[in-house]
Design a protein around this motif. Structure first.
Motif, PDB file in Angstrom:
ATOM      1  N   ALA A  74       0.846  -1.191   0.000  1.00 14.64           N
ATOM      2  CA  ALA A  74       0.000   0.000   0.000  1.00 14.64           C
ATOM      3  C   ALA A  74       0.881   1.241   0.000  1.00 14.64           C
ATOM      4  N   VAL A  75       0.456   2.233  -0.762  1.00 11.74           N
ATOM      5  CA  VAL A  75       1.229   3.468  -0.887  1.00 11.74           C
ATOM      6  C   VAL A  75       0.277   4.655  -0.803  1.00 11.74           C
ATOM      7  N   GLU A  76       0.709   5.671  -0.099  1.00  9.95           N
ATOM      8  CA  GLU A  76      -0.018   6.937  -0.082  1.00  9.95           C
ATOM      9  C   GLU A  76       0.781   7.944  -0.894  1.00  9.95           C
ATOM     10  N   VAL A  77       0.094   8.627  -1.815  1.00  9.15           N
ATOM     11  CA  VAL A  77       0.763   9.527  -2.757  1.00  9.15           C
ATOM     12  C   VAL A  77       0.282  10.954  -2.543  1.00  9.15           C
ATOM     13  N   ASP A  78       1.224  11.875  -2.543  1.00  9.09           N
ATOM     14  CA  ASP A  78       0.906  13.303  -2.504  1.00  9.09           C
ATOM     15  C   ASP A  78       0.629  13.758  -3.933  1.00  9.09           C
ATOM     16  N   LEU A  79      -0.612  14.102  -4.217  1.00 12.13           N
ATOM     17  CA  LEU A  79      -0.968  14.456  -5.595  1.00 12.13           C
ATOM     18  C   LEU A  79      -0.403  15.802  -6.025  1.00 12.13           C
ATOM     19  N   ASN A  80       0.121  16.574  -5.109  1.00  9.54           N
ATOM     20  CA  ASN A  80       0.797  17.819  -5.499  1.00  9.54           C
ATOM     21  C   ASN A  80       2.125  17.540  -6.196  1.00  9.54           C
ATOM     22  N   THR A  81       2.732  16.397  -5.848  1.00 12.42           N
ATOM     23  CA  THR A  81       4.042  16.054  -6.414  1.00 12.42           C
ATOM     24  C   THR A  81       4.021  14.732  -7.186  1.00 12.42           C
ATOM     25  N   GLY A  82       3.066  13.853  -6.876  1.00 10.62           N
ATOM     26  CA  GLY A  82       3.058  12.514  -7.439  1.00 10.62           C
ATOM     27  C   GLY A  82       3.960  11.548  -6.701  1.00 10.62           C
TER      28      GLY A  82
END
Length: 273
Positions: free
Chosen positions: A242-250
């Motif tokens: 599982a990974v959480e991604v910051d959509l501001n940076t990808g």
């Protein structure tokens, strides 16, 4: 954005475990995007159209393949109409299907998913590094895609690690498949890409790589093939990352393994709570 990647489905026990449990995982943990490697889903060898659709209906946004892509001959036909099924991107030009595609996540994010196969101790396909580079040039993260996930289907850990560092800072996740054993090296690399050498498999771990023990042991002892390999039929363990991604940076902010079932120690990502 919450991503879940599940390792190779092996046979009926593996695929049924995922089909049964994936809907509640998506709902209970607000998962935005799910990728499942399905190259061993049909009797341990390849995938059928019906199985592929069942996995998608259960909540998978994309199903990836690998060196067993064409073991079920129907895959050569239905992959052309099923845009959620990906085969390795470094197959030669003219191979049916696609190796990369852009998808919309449940939260509206645009996710580029790519399936690529290694060449060490594997079929001699085109250069995986050059193939990935071409796809990223056409669909760069931060411009066209909000997140990028690479399924690196390969035998050699060194080749997987090299791909992770080659793409560090340019993709969200590089995860290995094919060896069916989950590794303990999940990490966020120096420039923000999540990495794990192998997600493991979804199948019966009381066997040999998801297969019934008797025939693999016989081949090691006698060096003579006997019966065809058959998937083990005991209770499956679901393995993935599982990974959480910051959509501001990808880029990734969290990564953790997922293991649900017997034989291996269970673990659920703490950032899902």
């Amino acid at each position: 954005m919450r991503l879940l990647f599940l390792g190779d489905l092996v046979g009926k026990t593996g695929r049924n475990a995922v089909i049964e449990r994936l809907p509640s995982l998506v709902d209970d943990h607000a998962l935005d995007f799910v990728i499942v490697n399905g190259e061993n889903a049909a009797g341990g060898f390849g995938i059928t159209e019906e199985i592929c659709q069942d996995v998608i209906d259960a909540g998978a946004d994309v199903v990836t393949l690998g060196n067993h892509s064409w073991d079920q001959r129907e895959a050569l036909v239905f992959i052309e109409r099923q845009d959620r099924l990906l085969r390795p991107v470094n197959y030669p030009k003219g191979t049916p299907g696609r190796g990369a595609n852009l998808y919309n996540a449940r939260n509206g994010a645009r996710v580029l998913v790519m399936n690529v196969m290694g060449r060490i101790y594997m079929d001699a396909l085109d250069d995986p590094f050059a193939a990935v580079e071409r796809e990223l040039d056409a669909c760069p993260m931060g411009e066209v895609a909000d997140a990028v996930v690479i399924d690196m289907h390969a035998e050699a850990t060194s080749e997987k690690q090299a791909m992770g560092h080659f793409l560090d800072g340019r993709v969200s996740l590089v995860v290995g498949t094919h060896t069916h054993v989950p590794t303990a090296d999940h990490q966020i690399l120096a420039h923000g890409t999540a990495y794990m050498s192998d997600a493991g498999m979804c199948g019966d771990y009381d066997g040999v790589l998801g297969m019934d023990k008797e025939e693999p042991i016989n081949r090691f002892l006698r060096k003579i093939p006997g019966a065809r390999f058959q998937p083990a039929t005991g209770e499956a363990t679901i393995c993935g990352v599982a990974v959480e991604v910051d959509l501001n940076t990808g880029l990734a902010t969290h990564i953790a393994p997922l293991r649900l079932g017997p034989n291996l120690s269970e673990t659920i990502p703490d950032f899902w709570n």
